[in-house]
Design a protein around this motif. Structure first.
Motif, short mmCIF file in Angstrom:
data_model
loop_
_atom_site.label_atom_id
_atom_site.label_comp_id
_atom_site.label_asym_id
_atom_site.label_seq_id
_atom_site.Cartn_x
_atom_site.Cartn_y
_atom_site.Cartn_z
N LEU A 6 0.90 -1.35 -0.10
CA LEU A 6 0.08 0.05 -0.01
C LEU A 6 0.88 1.36 -0.09
O LEU A 6 0.17 2.26 -0.22
CB LEU A 6 -1.11 0.17 1.25
CG LEU A 6 -2.13 -1.10 1.18
CD1 LEU A 6 -2.93 -0.90 2.58
CD2 LEU A 6 -2.90 -1.05 0.16
N ASP A 7 2.10 0.83 0.07
CA ASP A 7 3.15 2.28 0.15
C ASP A 7 4.44 1.79 -0.42
O ASP A 7 5.38 2.04 0.14
CB ASP A 7 3.23 2.89 1.59
CG ASP A 7 3.86 4.03 1.82
OD1 ASP A 7 4.15 4.65 0.73
OD2 ASP A 7 4.49 4.53 2.79
N ILE A 12 4.34 7.62 2.59
CA ILE A 12 3.75 8.06 3.53
C ILE A 12 4.69 7.78 4.66
O ILE A 12 5.03 8.59 5.68
CB ILE A 12 2.52 7.19 3.92
CG1 ILE A 12 1.55 7.31 2.83
CG2 ILE A 12 1.95 7.35 5.22
CD1 ILE A 12 0.72 8.71 2.47
N LEU A 13 5.38 6.54 4.67
CA LEU A 13 6.57 6.33 5.61
C LEU A 13 7.44 7.53 5.85
O LEU A 13 7.72 8.18 6.88
CB LEU A 13 7.02 5.25 5.33
CG LEU A 13 8.49 4.94 6.26
CD1 LEU A 13 7.90 4.47 7.86
CD2 LEU A 13 9.18 3.77 5.71
N ILE A 29 2.19 14.94 -1.11
CA ILE A 29 2.72 13.55 -0.95
C ILE A 29 1.58 12.58 -0.84
O ILE A 29 1.50 11.46 -1.63
CB ILE A 29 3.72 13.38 0.31
CG1 ILE A 29 4.99 14.33 0.35
CG2 ILE A 29 3.76 11.96 0.79
CD1 ILE A 29 5.61 14.25 1.49
N PHE A 30 0.53 12.85 -0.36
CA PHE A 30 -0.73 12.15 -0.22
C PHE A 30 -1.17 11.97 -1.63
O PHE A 30 -1.66 11.02 -1.96
CB PHE A 30 -1.67 12.67 0.47
CG PHE A 30 -3.05 11.93 0.38
CD1 PHE A 30 -3.17 11.09 1.18
CD2 PHE A 30 -4.09 12.57 -0.28
CE1 PHE A 30 -4.59 10.50 1.27
CE2 PHE A 30 -5.24 11.81 -0.68
CZ PHE A 30 -5.51 10.69 0.35
N LEU A 31 -1.17 13.17 -2.54
CA LEU A 31 -1.81 12.95 -3.80
C LEU A 31 -0.91 12.08 -4.64
O LEU A 31 -1.40 10.91 -5.27
CB LEU A 31 -1.88 14.04 -4.66
CG LEU A 31 -2.61 14.19 -6.10
CD1 LEU A 31 -3.71 13.51 -6.09
CD2 LEU A 31 -2.26 15.41 -6.47
N ASP A 32 0.35 11.97 -4.61
CA ASP A 32 1.13 11.09 -5.17
C ASP A 32 1.01 9.56 -4.85
O ASP A 32 1.02 8.68 -5.48
CB ASP A 32 2.80 11.44 -5.02
CG ASP A 32 3.71 10.74 -6.09
OD1 ASP A 32 3.29 10.26 -6.90
OD2 ASP A 32 4.88 10.88 -5.55
N TRP A 33 0.99 9.37 -3.36
CA TRP A 33 0.53 8.11 -3.01
C TRP A 33 -0.57 7.70 -3.44
O TRP A 33 -0.69 6.41 -3.85
CB TRP A 33 0.72 8.24 -1.38
CG TRP A 33 -0.13 6.97 -0.76
CD1 TRP A 33 0.86 5.82 -0.63
CD2 TRP A 33 -1.19 6.97 -0.37
NE1 TRP A 33 0.08 5.04 0.16
CE2 TRP A 33 -1.11 5.58 0.24
CE3 TRP A 33 -2.30 7.60 -0.36
CZ2 TRP A 33 -2.22 4.80 0.73
CZ3 TRP A 33 -3.37 6.91 0.49
CH2 TRP A 33 -3.59 5.77 0.97
N SER A 36 -0.52 6.39 -6.87
CA SER A 36 0.34 5.19 -7.09
C SER A 36 -0.16 3.97 -6.18
O SER A 36 0.60 2.90 -6.52
CB SER A 36 1.81 5.49 -6.65
OG SER A 36 1.90 5.80 -5.26
N LEU A 37 -1.31 3.81 -5.63
CA LEU A 37 -2.17 2.61 -5.22
C LEU A 37 -2.19 1.52 -6.48
O LEU A 37 -2.27 2.12 -7.62
CB LEU A 37 -3.39 2.93 -4.71
CG LEU A 37 -3.14 3.79 -3.22
CD1 LEU A 37 -4.59 4.34 -2.87
CD2 LEU A 37 -2.59 2.79 -2.17
#
Length: 89
Positions: A6-7, A12-13, A29-33, A36-37
């Motif tokens: 998931l990461d 996120i880490l 960062i959240f948007l990029d994460w 990329s899910l």
């Protein structure tokens, strides 16, 4: 060590490791994460998993708030526009 599915990019880490990070950087960062899910991954479930891993240890971190805000977003955005929006009365 195996990466978290998931990461995978550890975005996120790493956000929790950055001293002085602000809400704006966390949103980016959240948007990029989120983008990329893995295909087919339920985004809400993934956010809840990230909160489960990090929120208790970092309750006041801006990423924790961004993740919580992500849960408040509507499940499916409604489509706007289309031929009805362009049709004249």
């Amino acid at each position: 060590m195996e990466r978290d599915p998931l990461d995978r990019k550890e975005l996120i880490l790493e956000s929790y490791r950055i001293d002085g990070i602000g809400p704006g950087e966390c949103r980016s960062i959240f948007l990029d994460w989120a983008l990329s899910l893995p295909d087919g991954q339920d985004q809400r479930q993934a956010i809840e998993a990230m909160l489960g891993r990090y929120a208790a240890a970092h309750p006041d971190h801006p990423m924790t708030q961004v993740l919580r805000d992500g849960l408040e977003a509507p499940e499916r955005p409604r489509r706007r526009g289309g031929w009805k929006a362009r049709a004249r009365d």
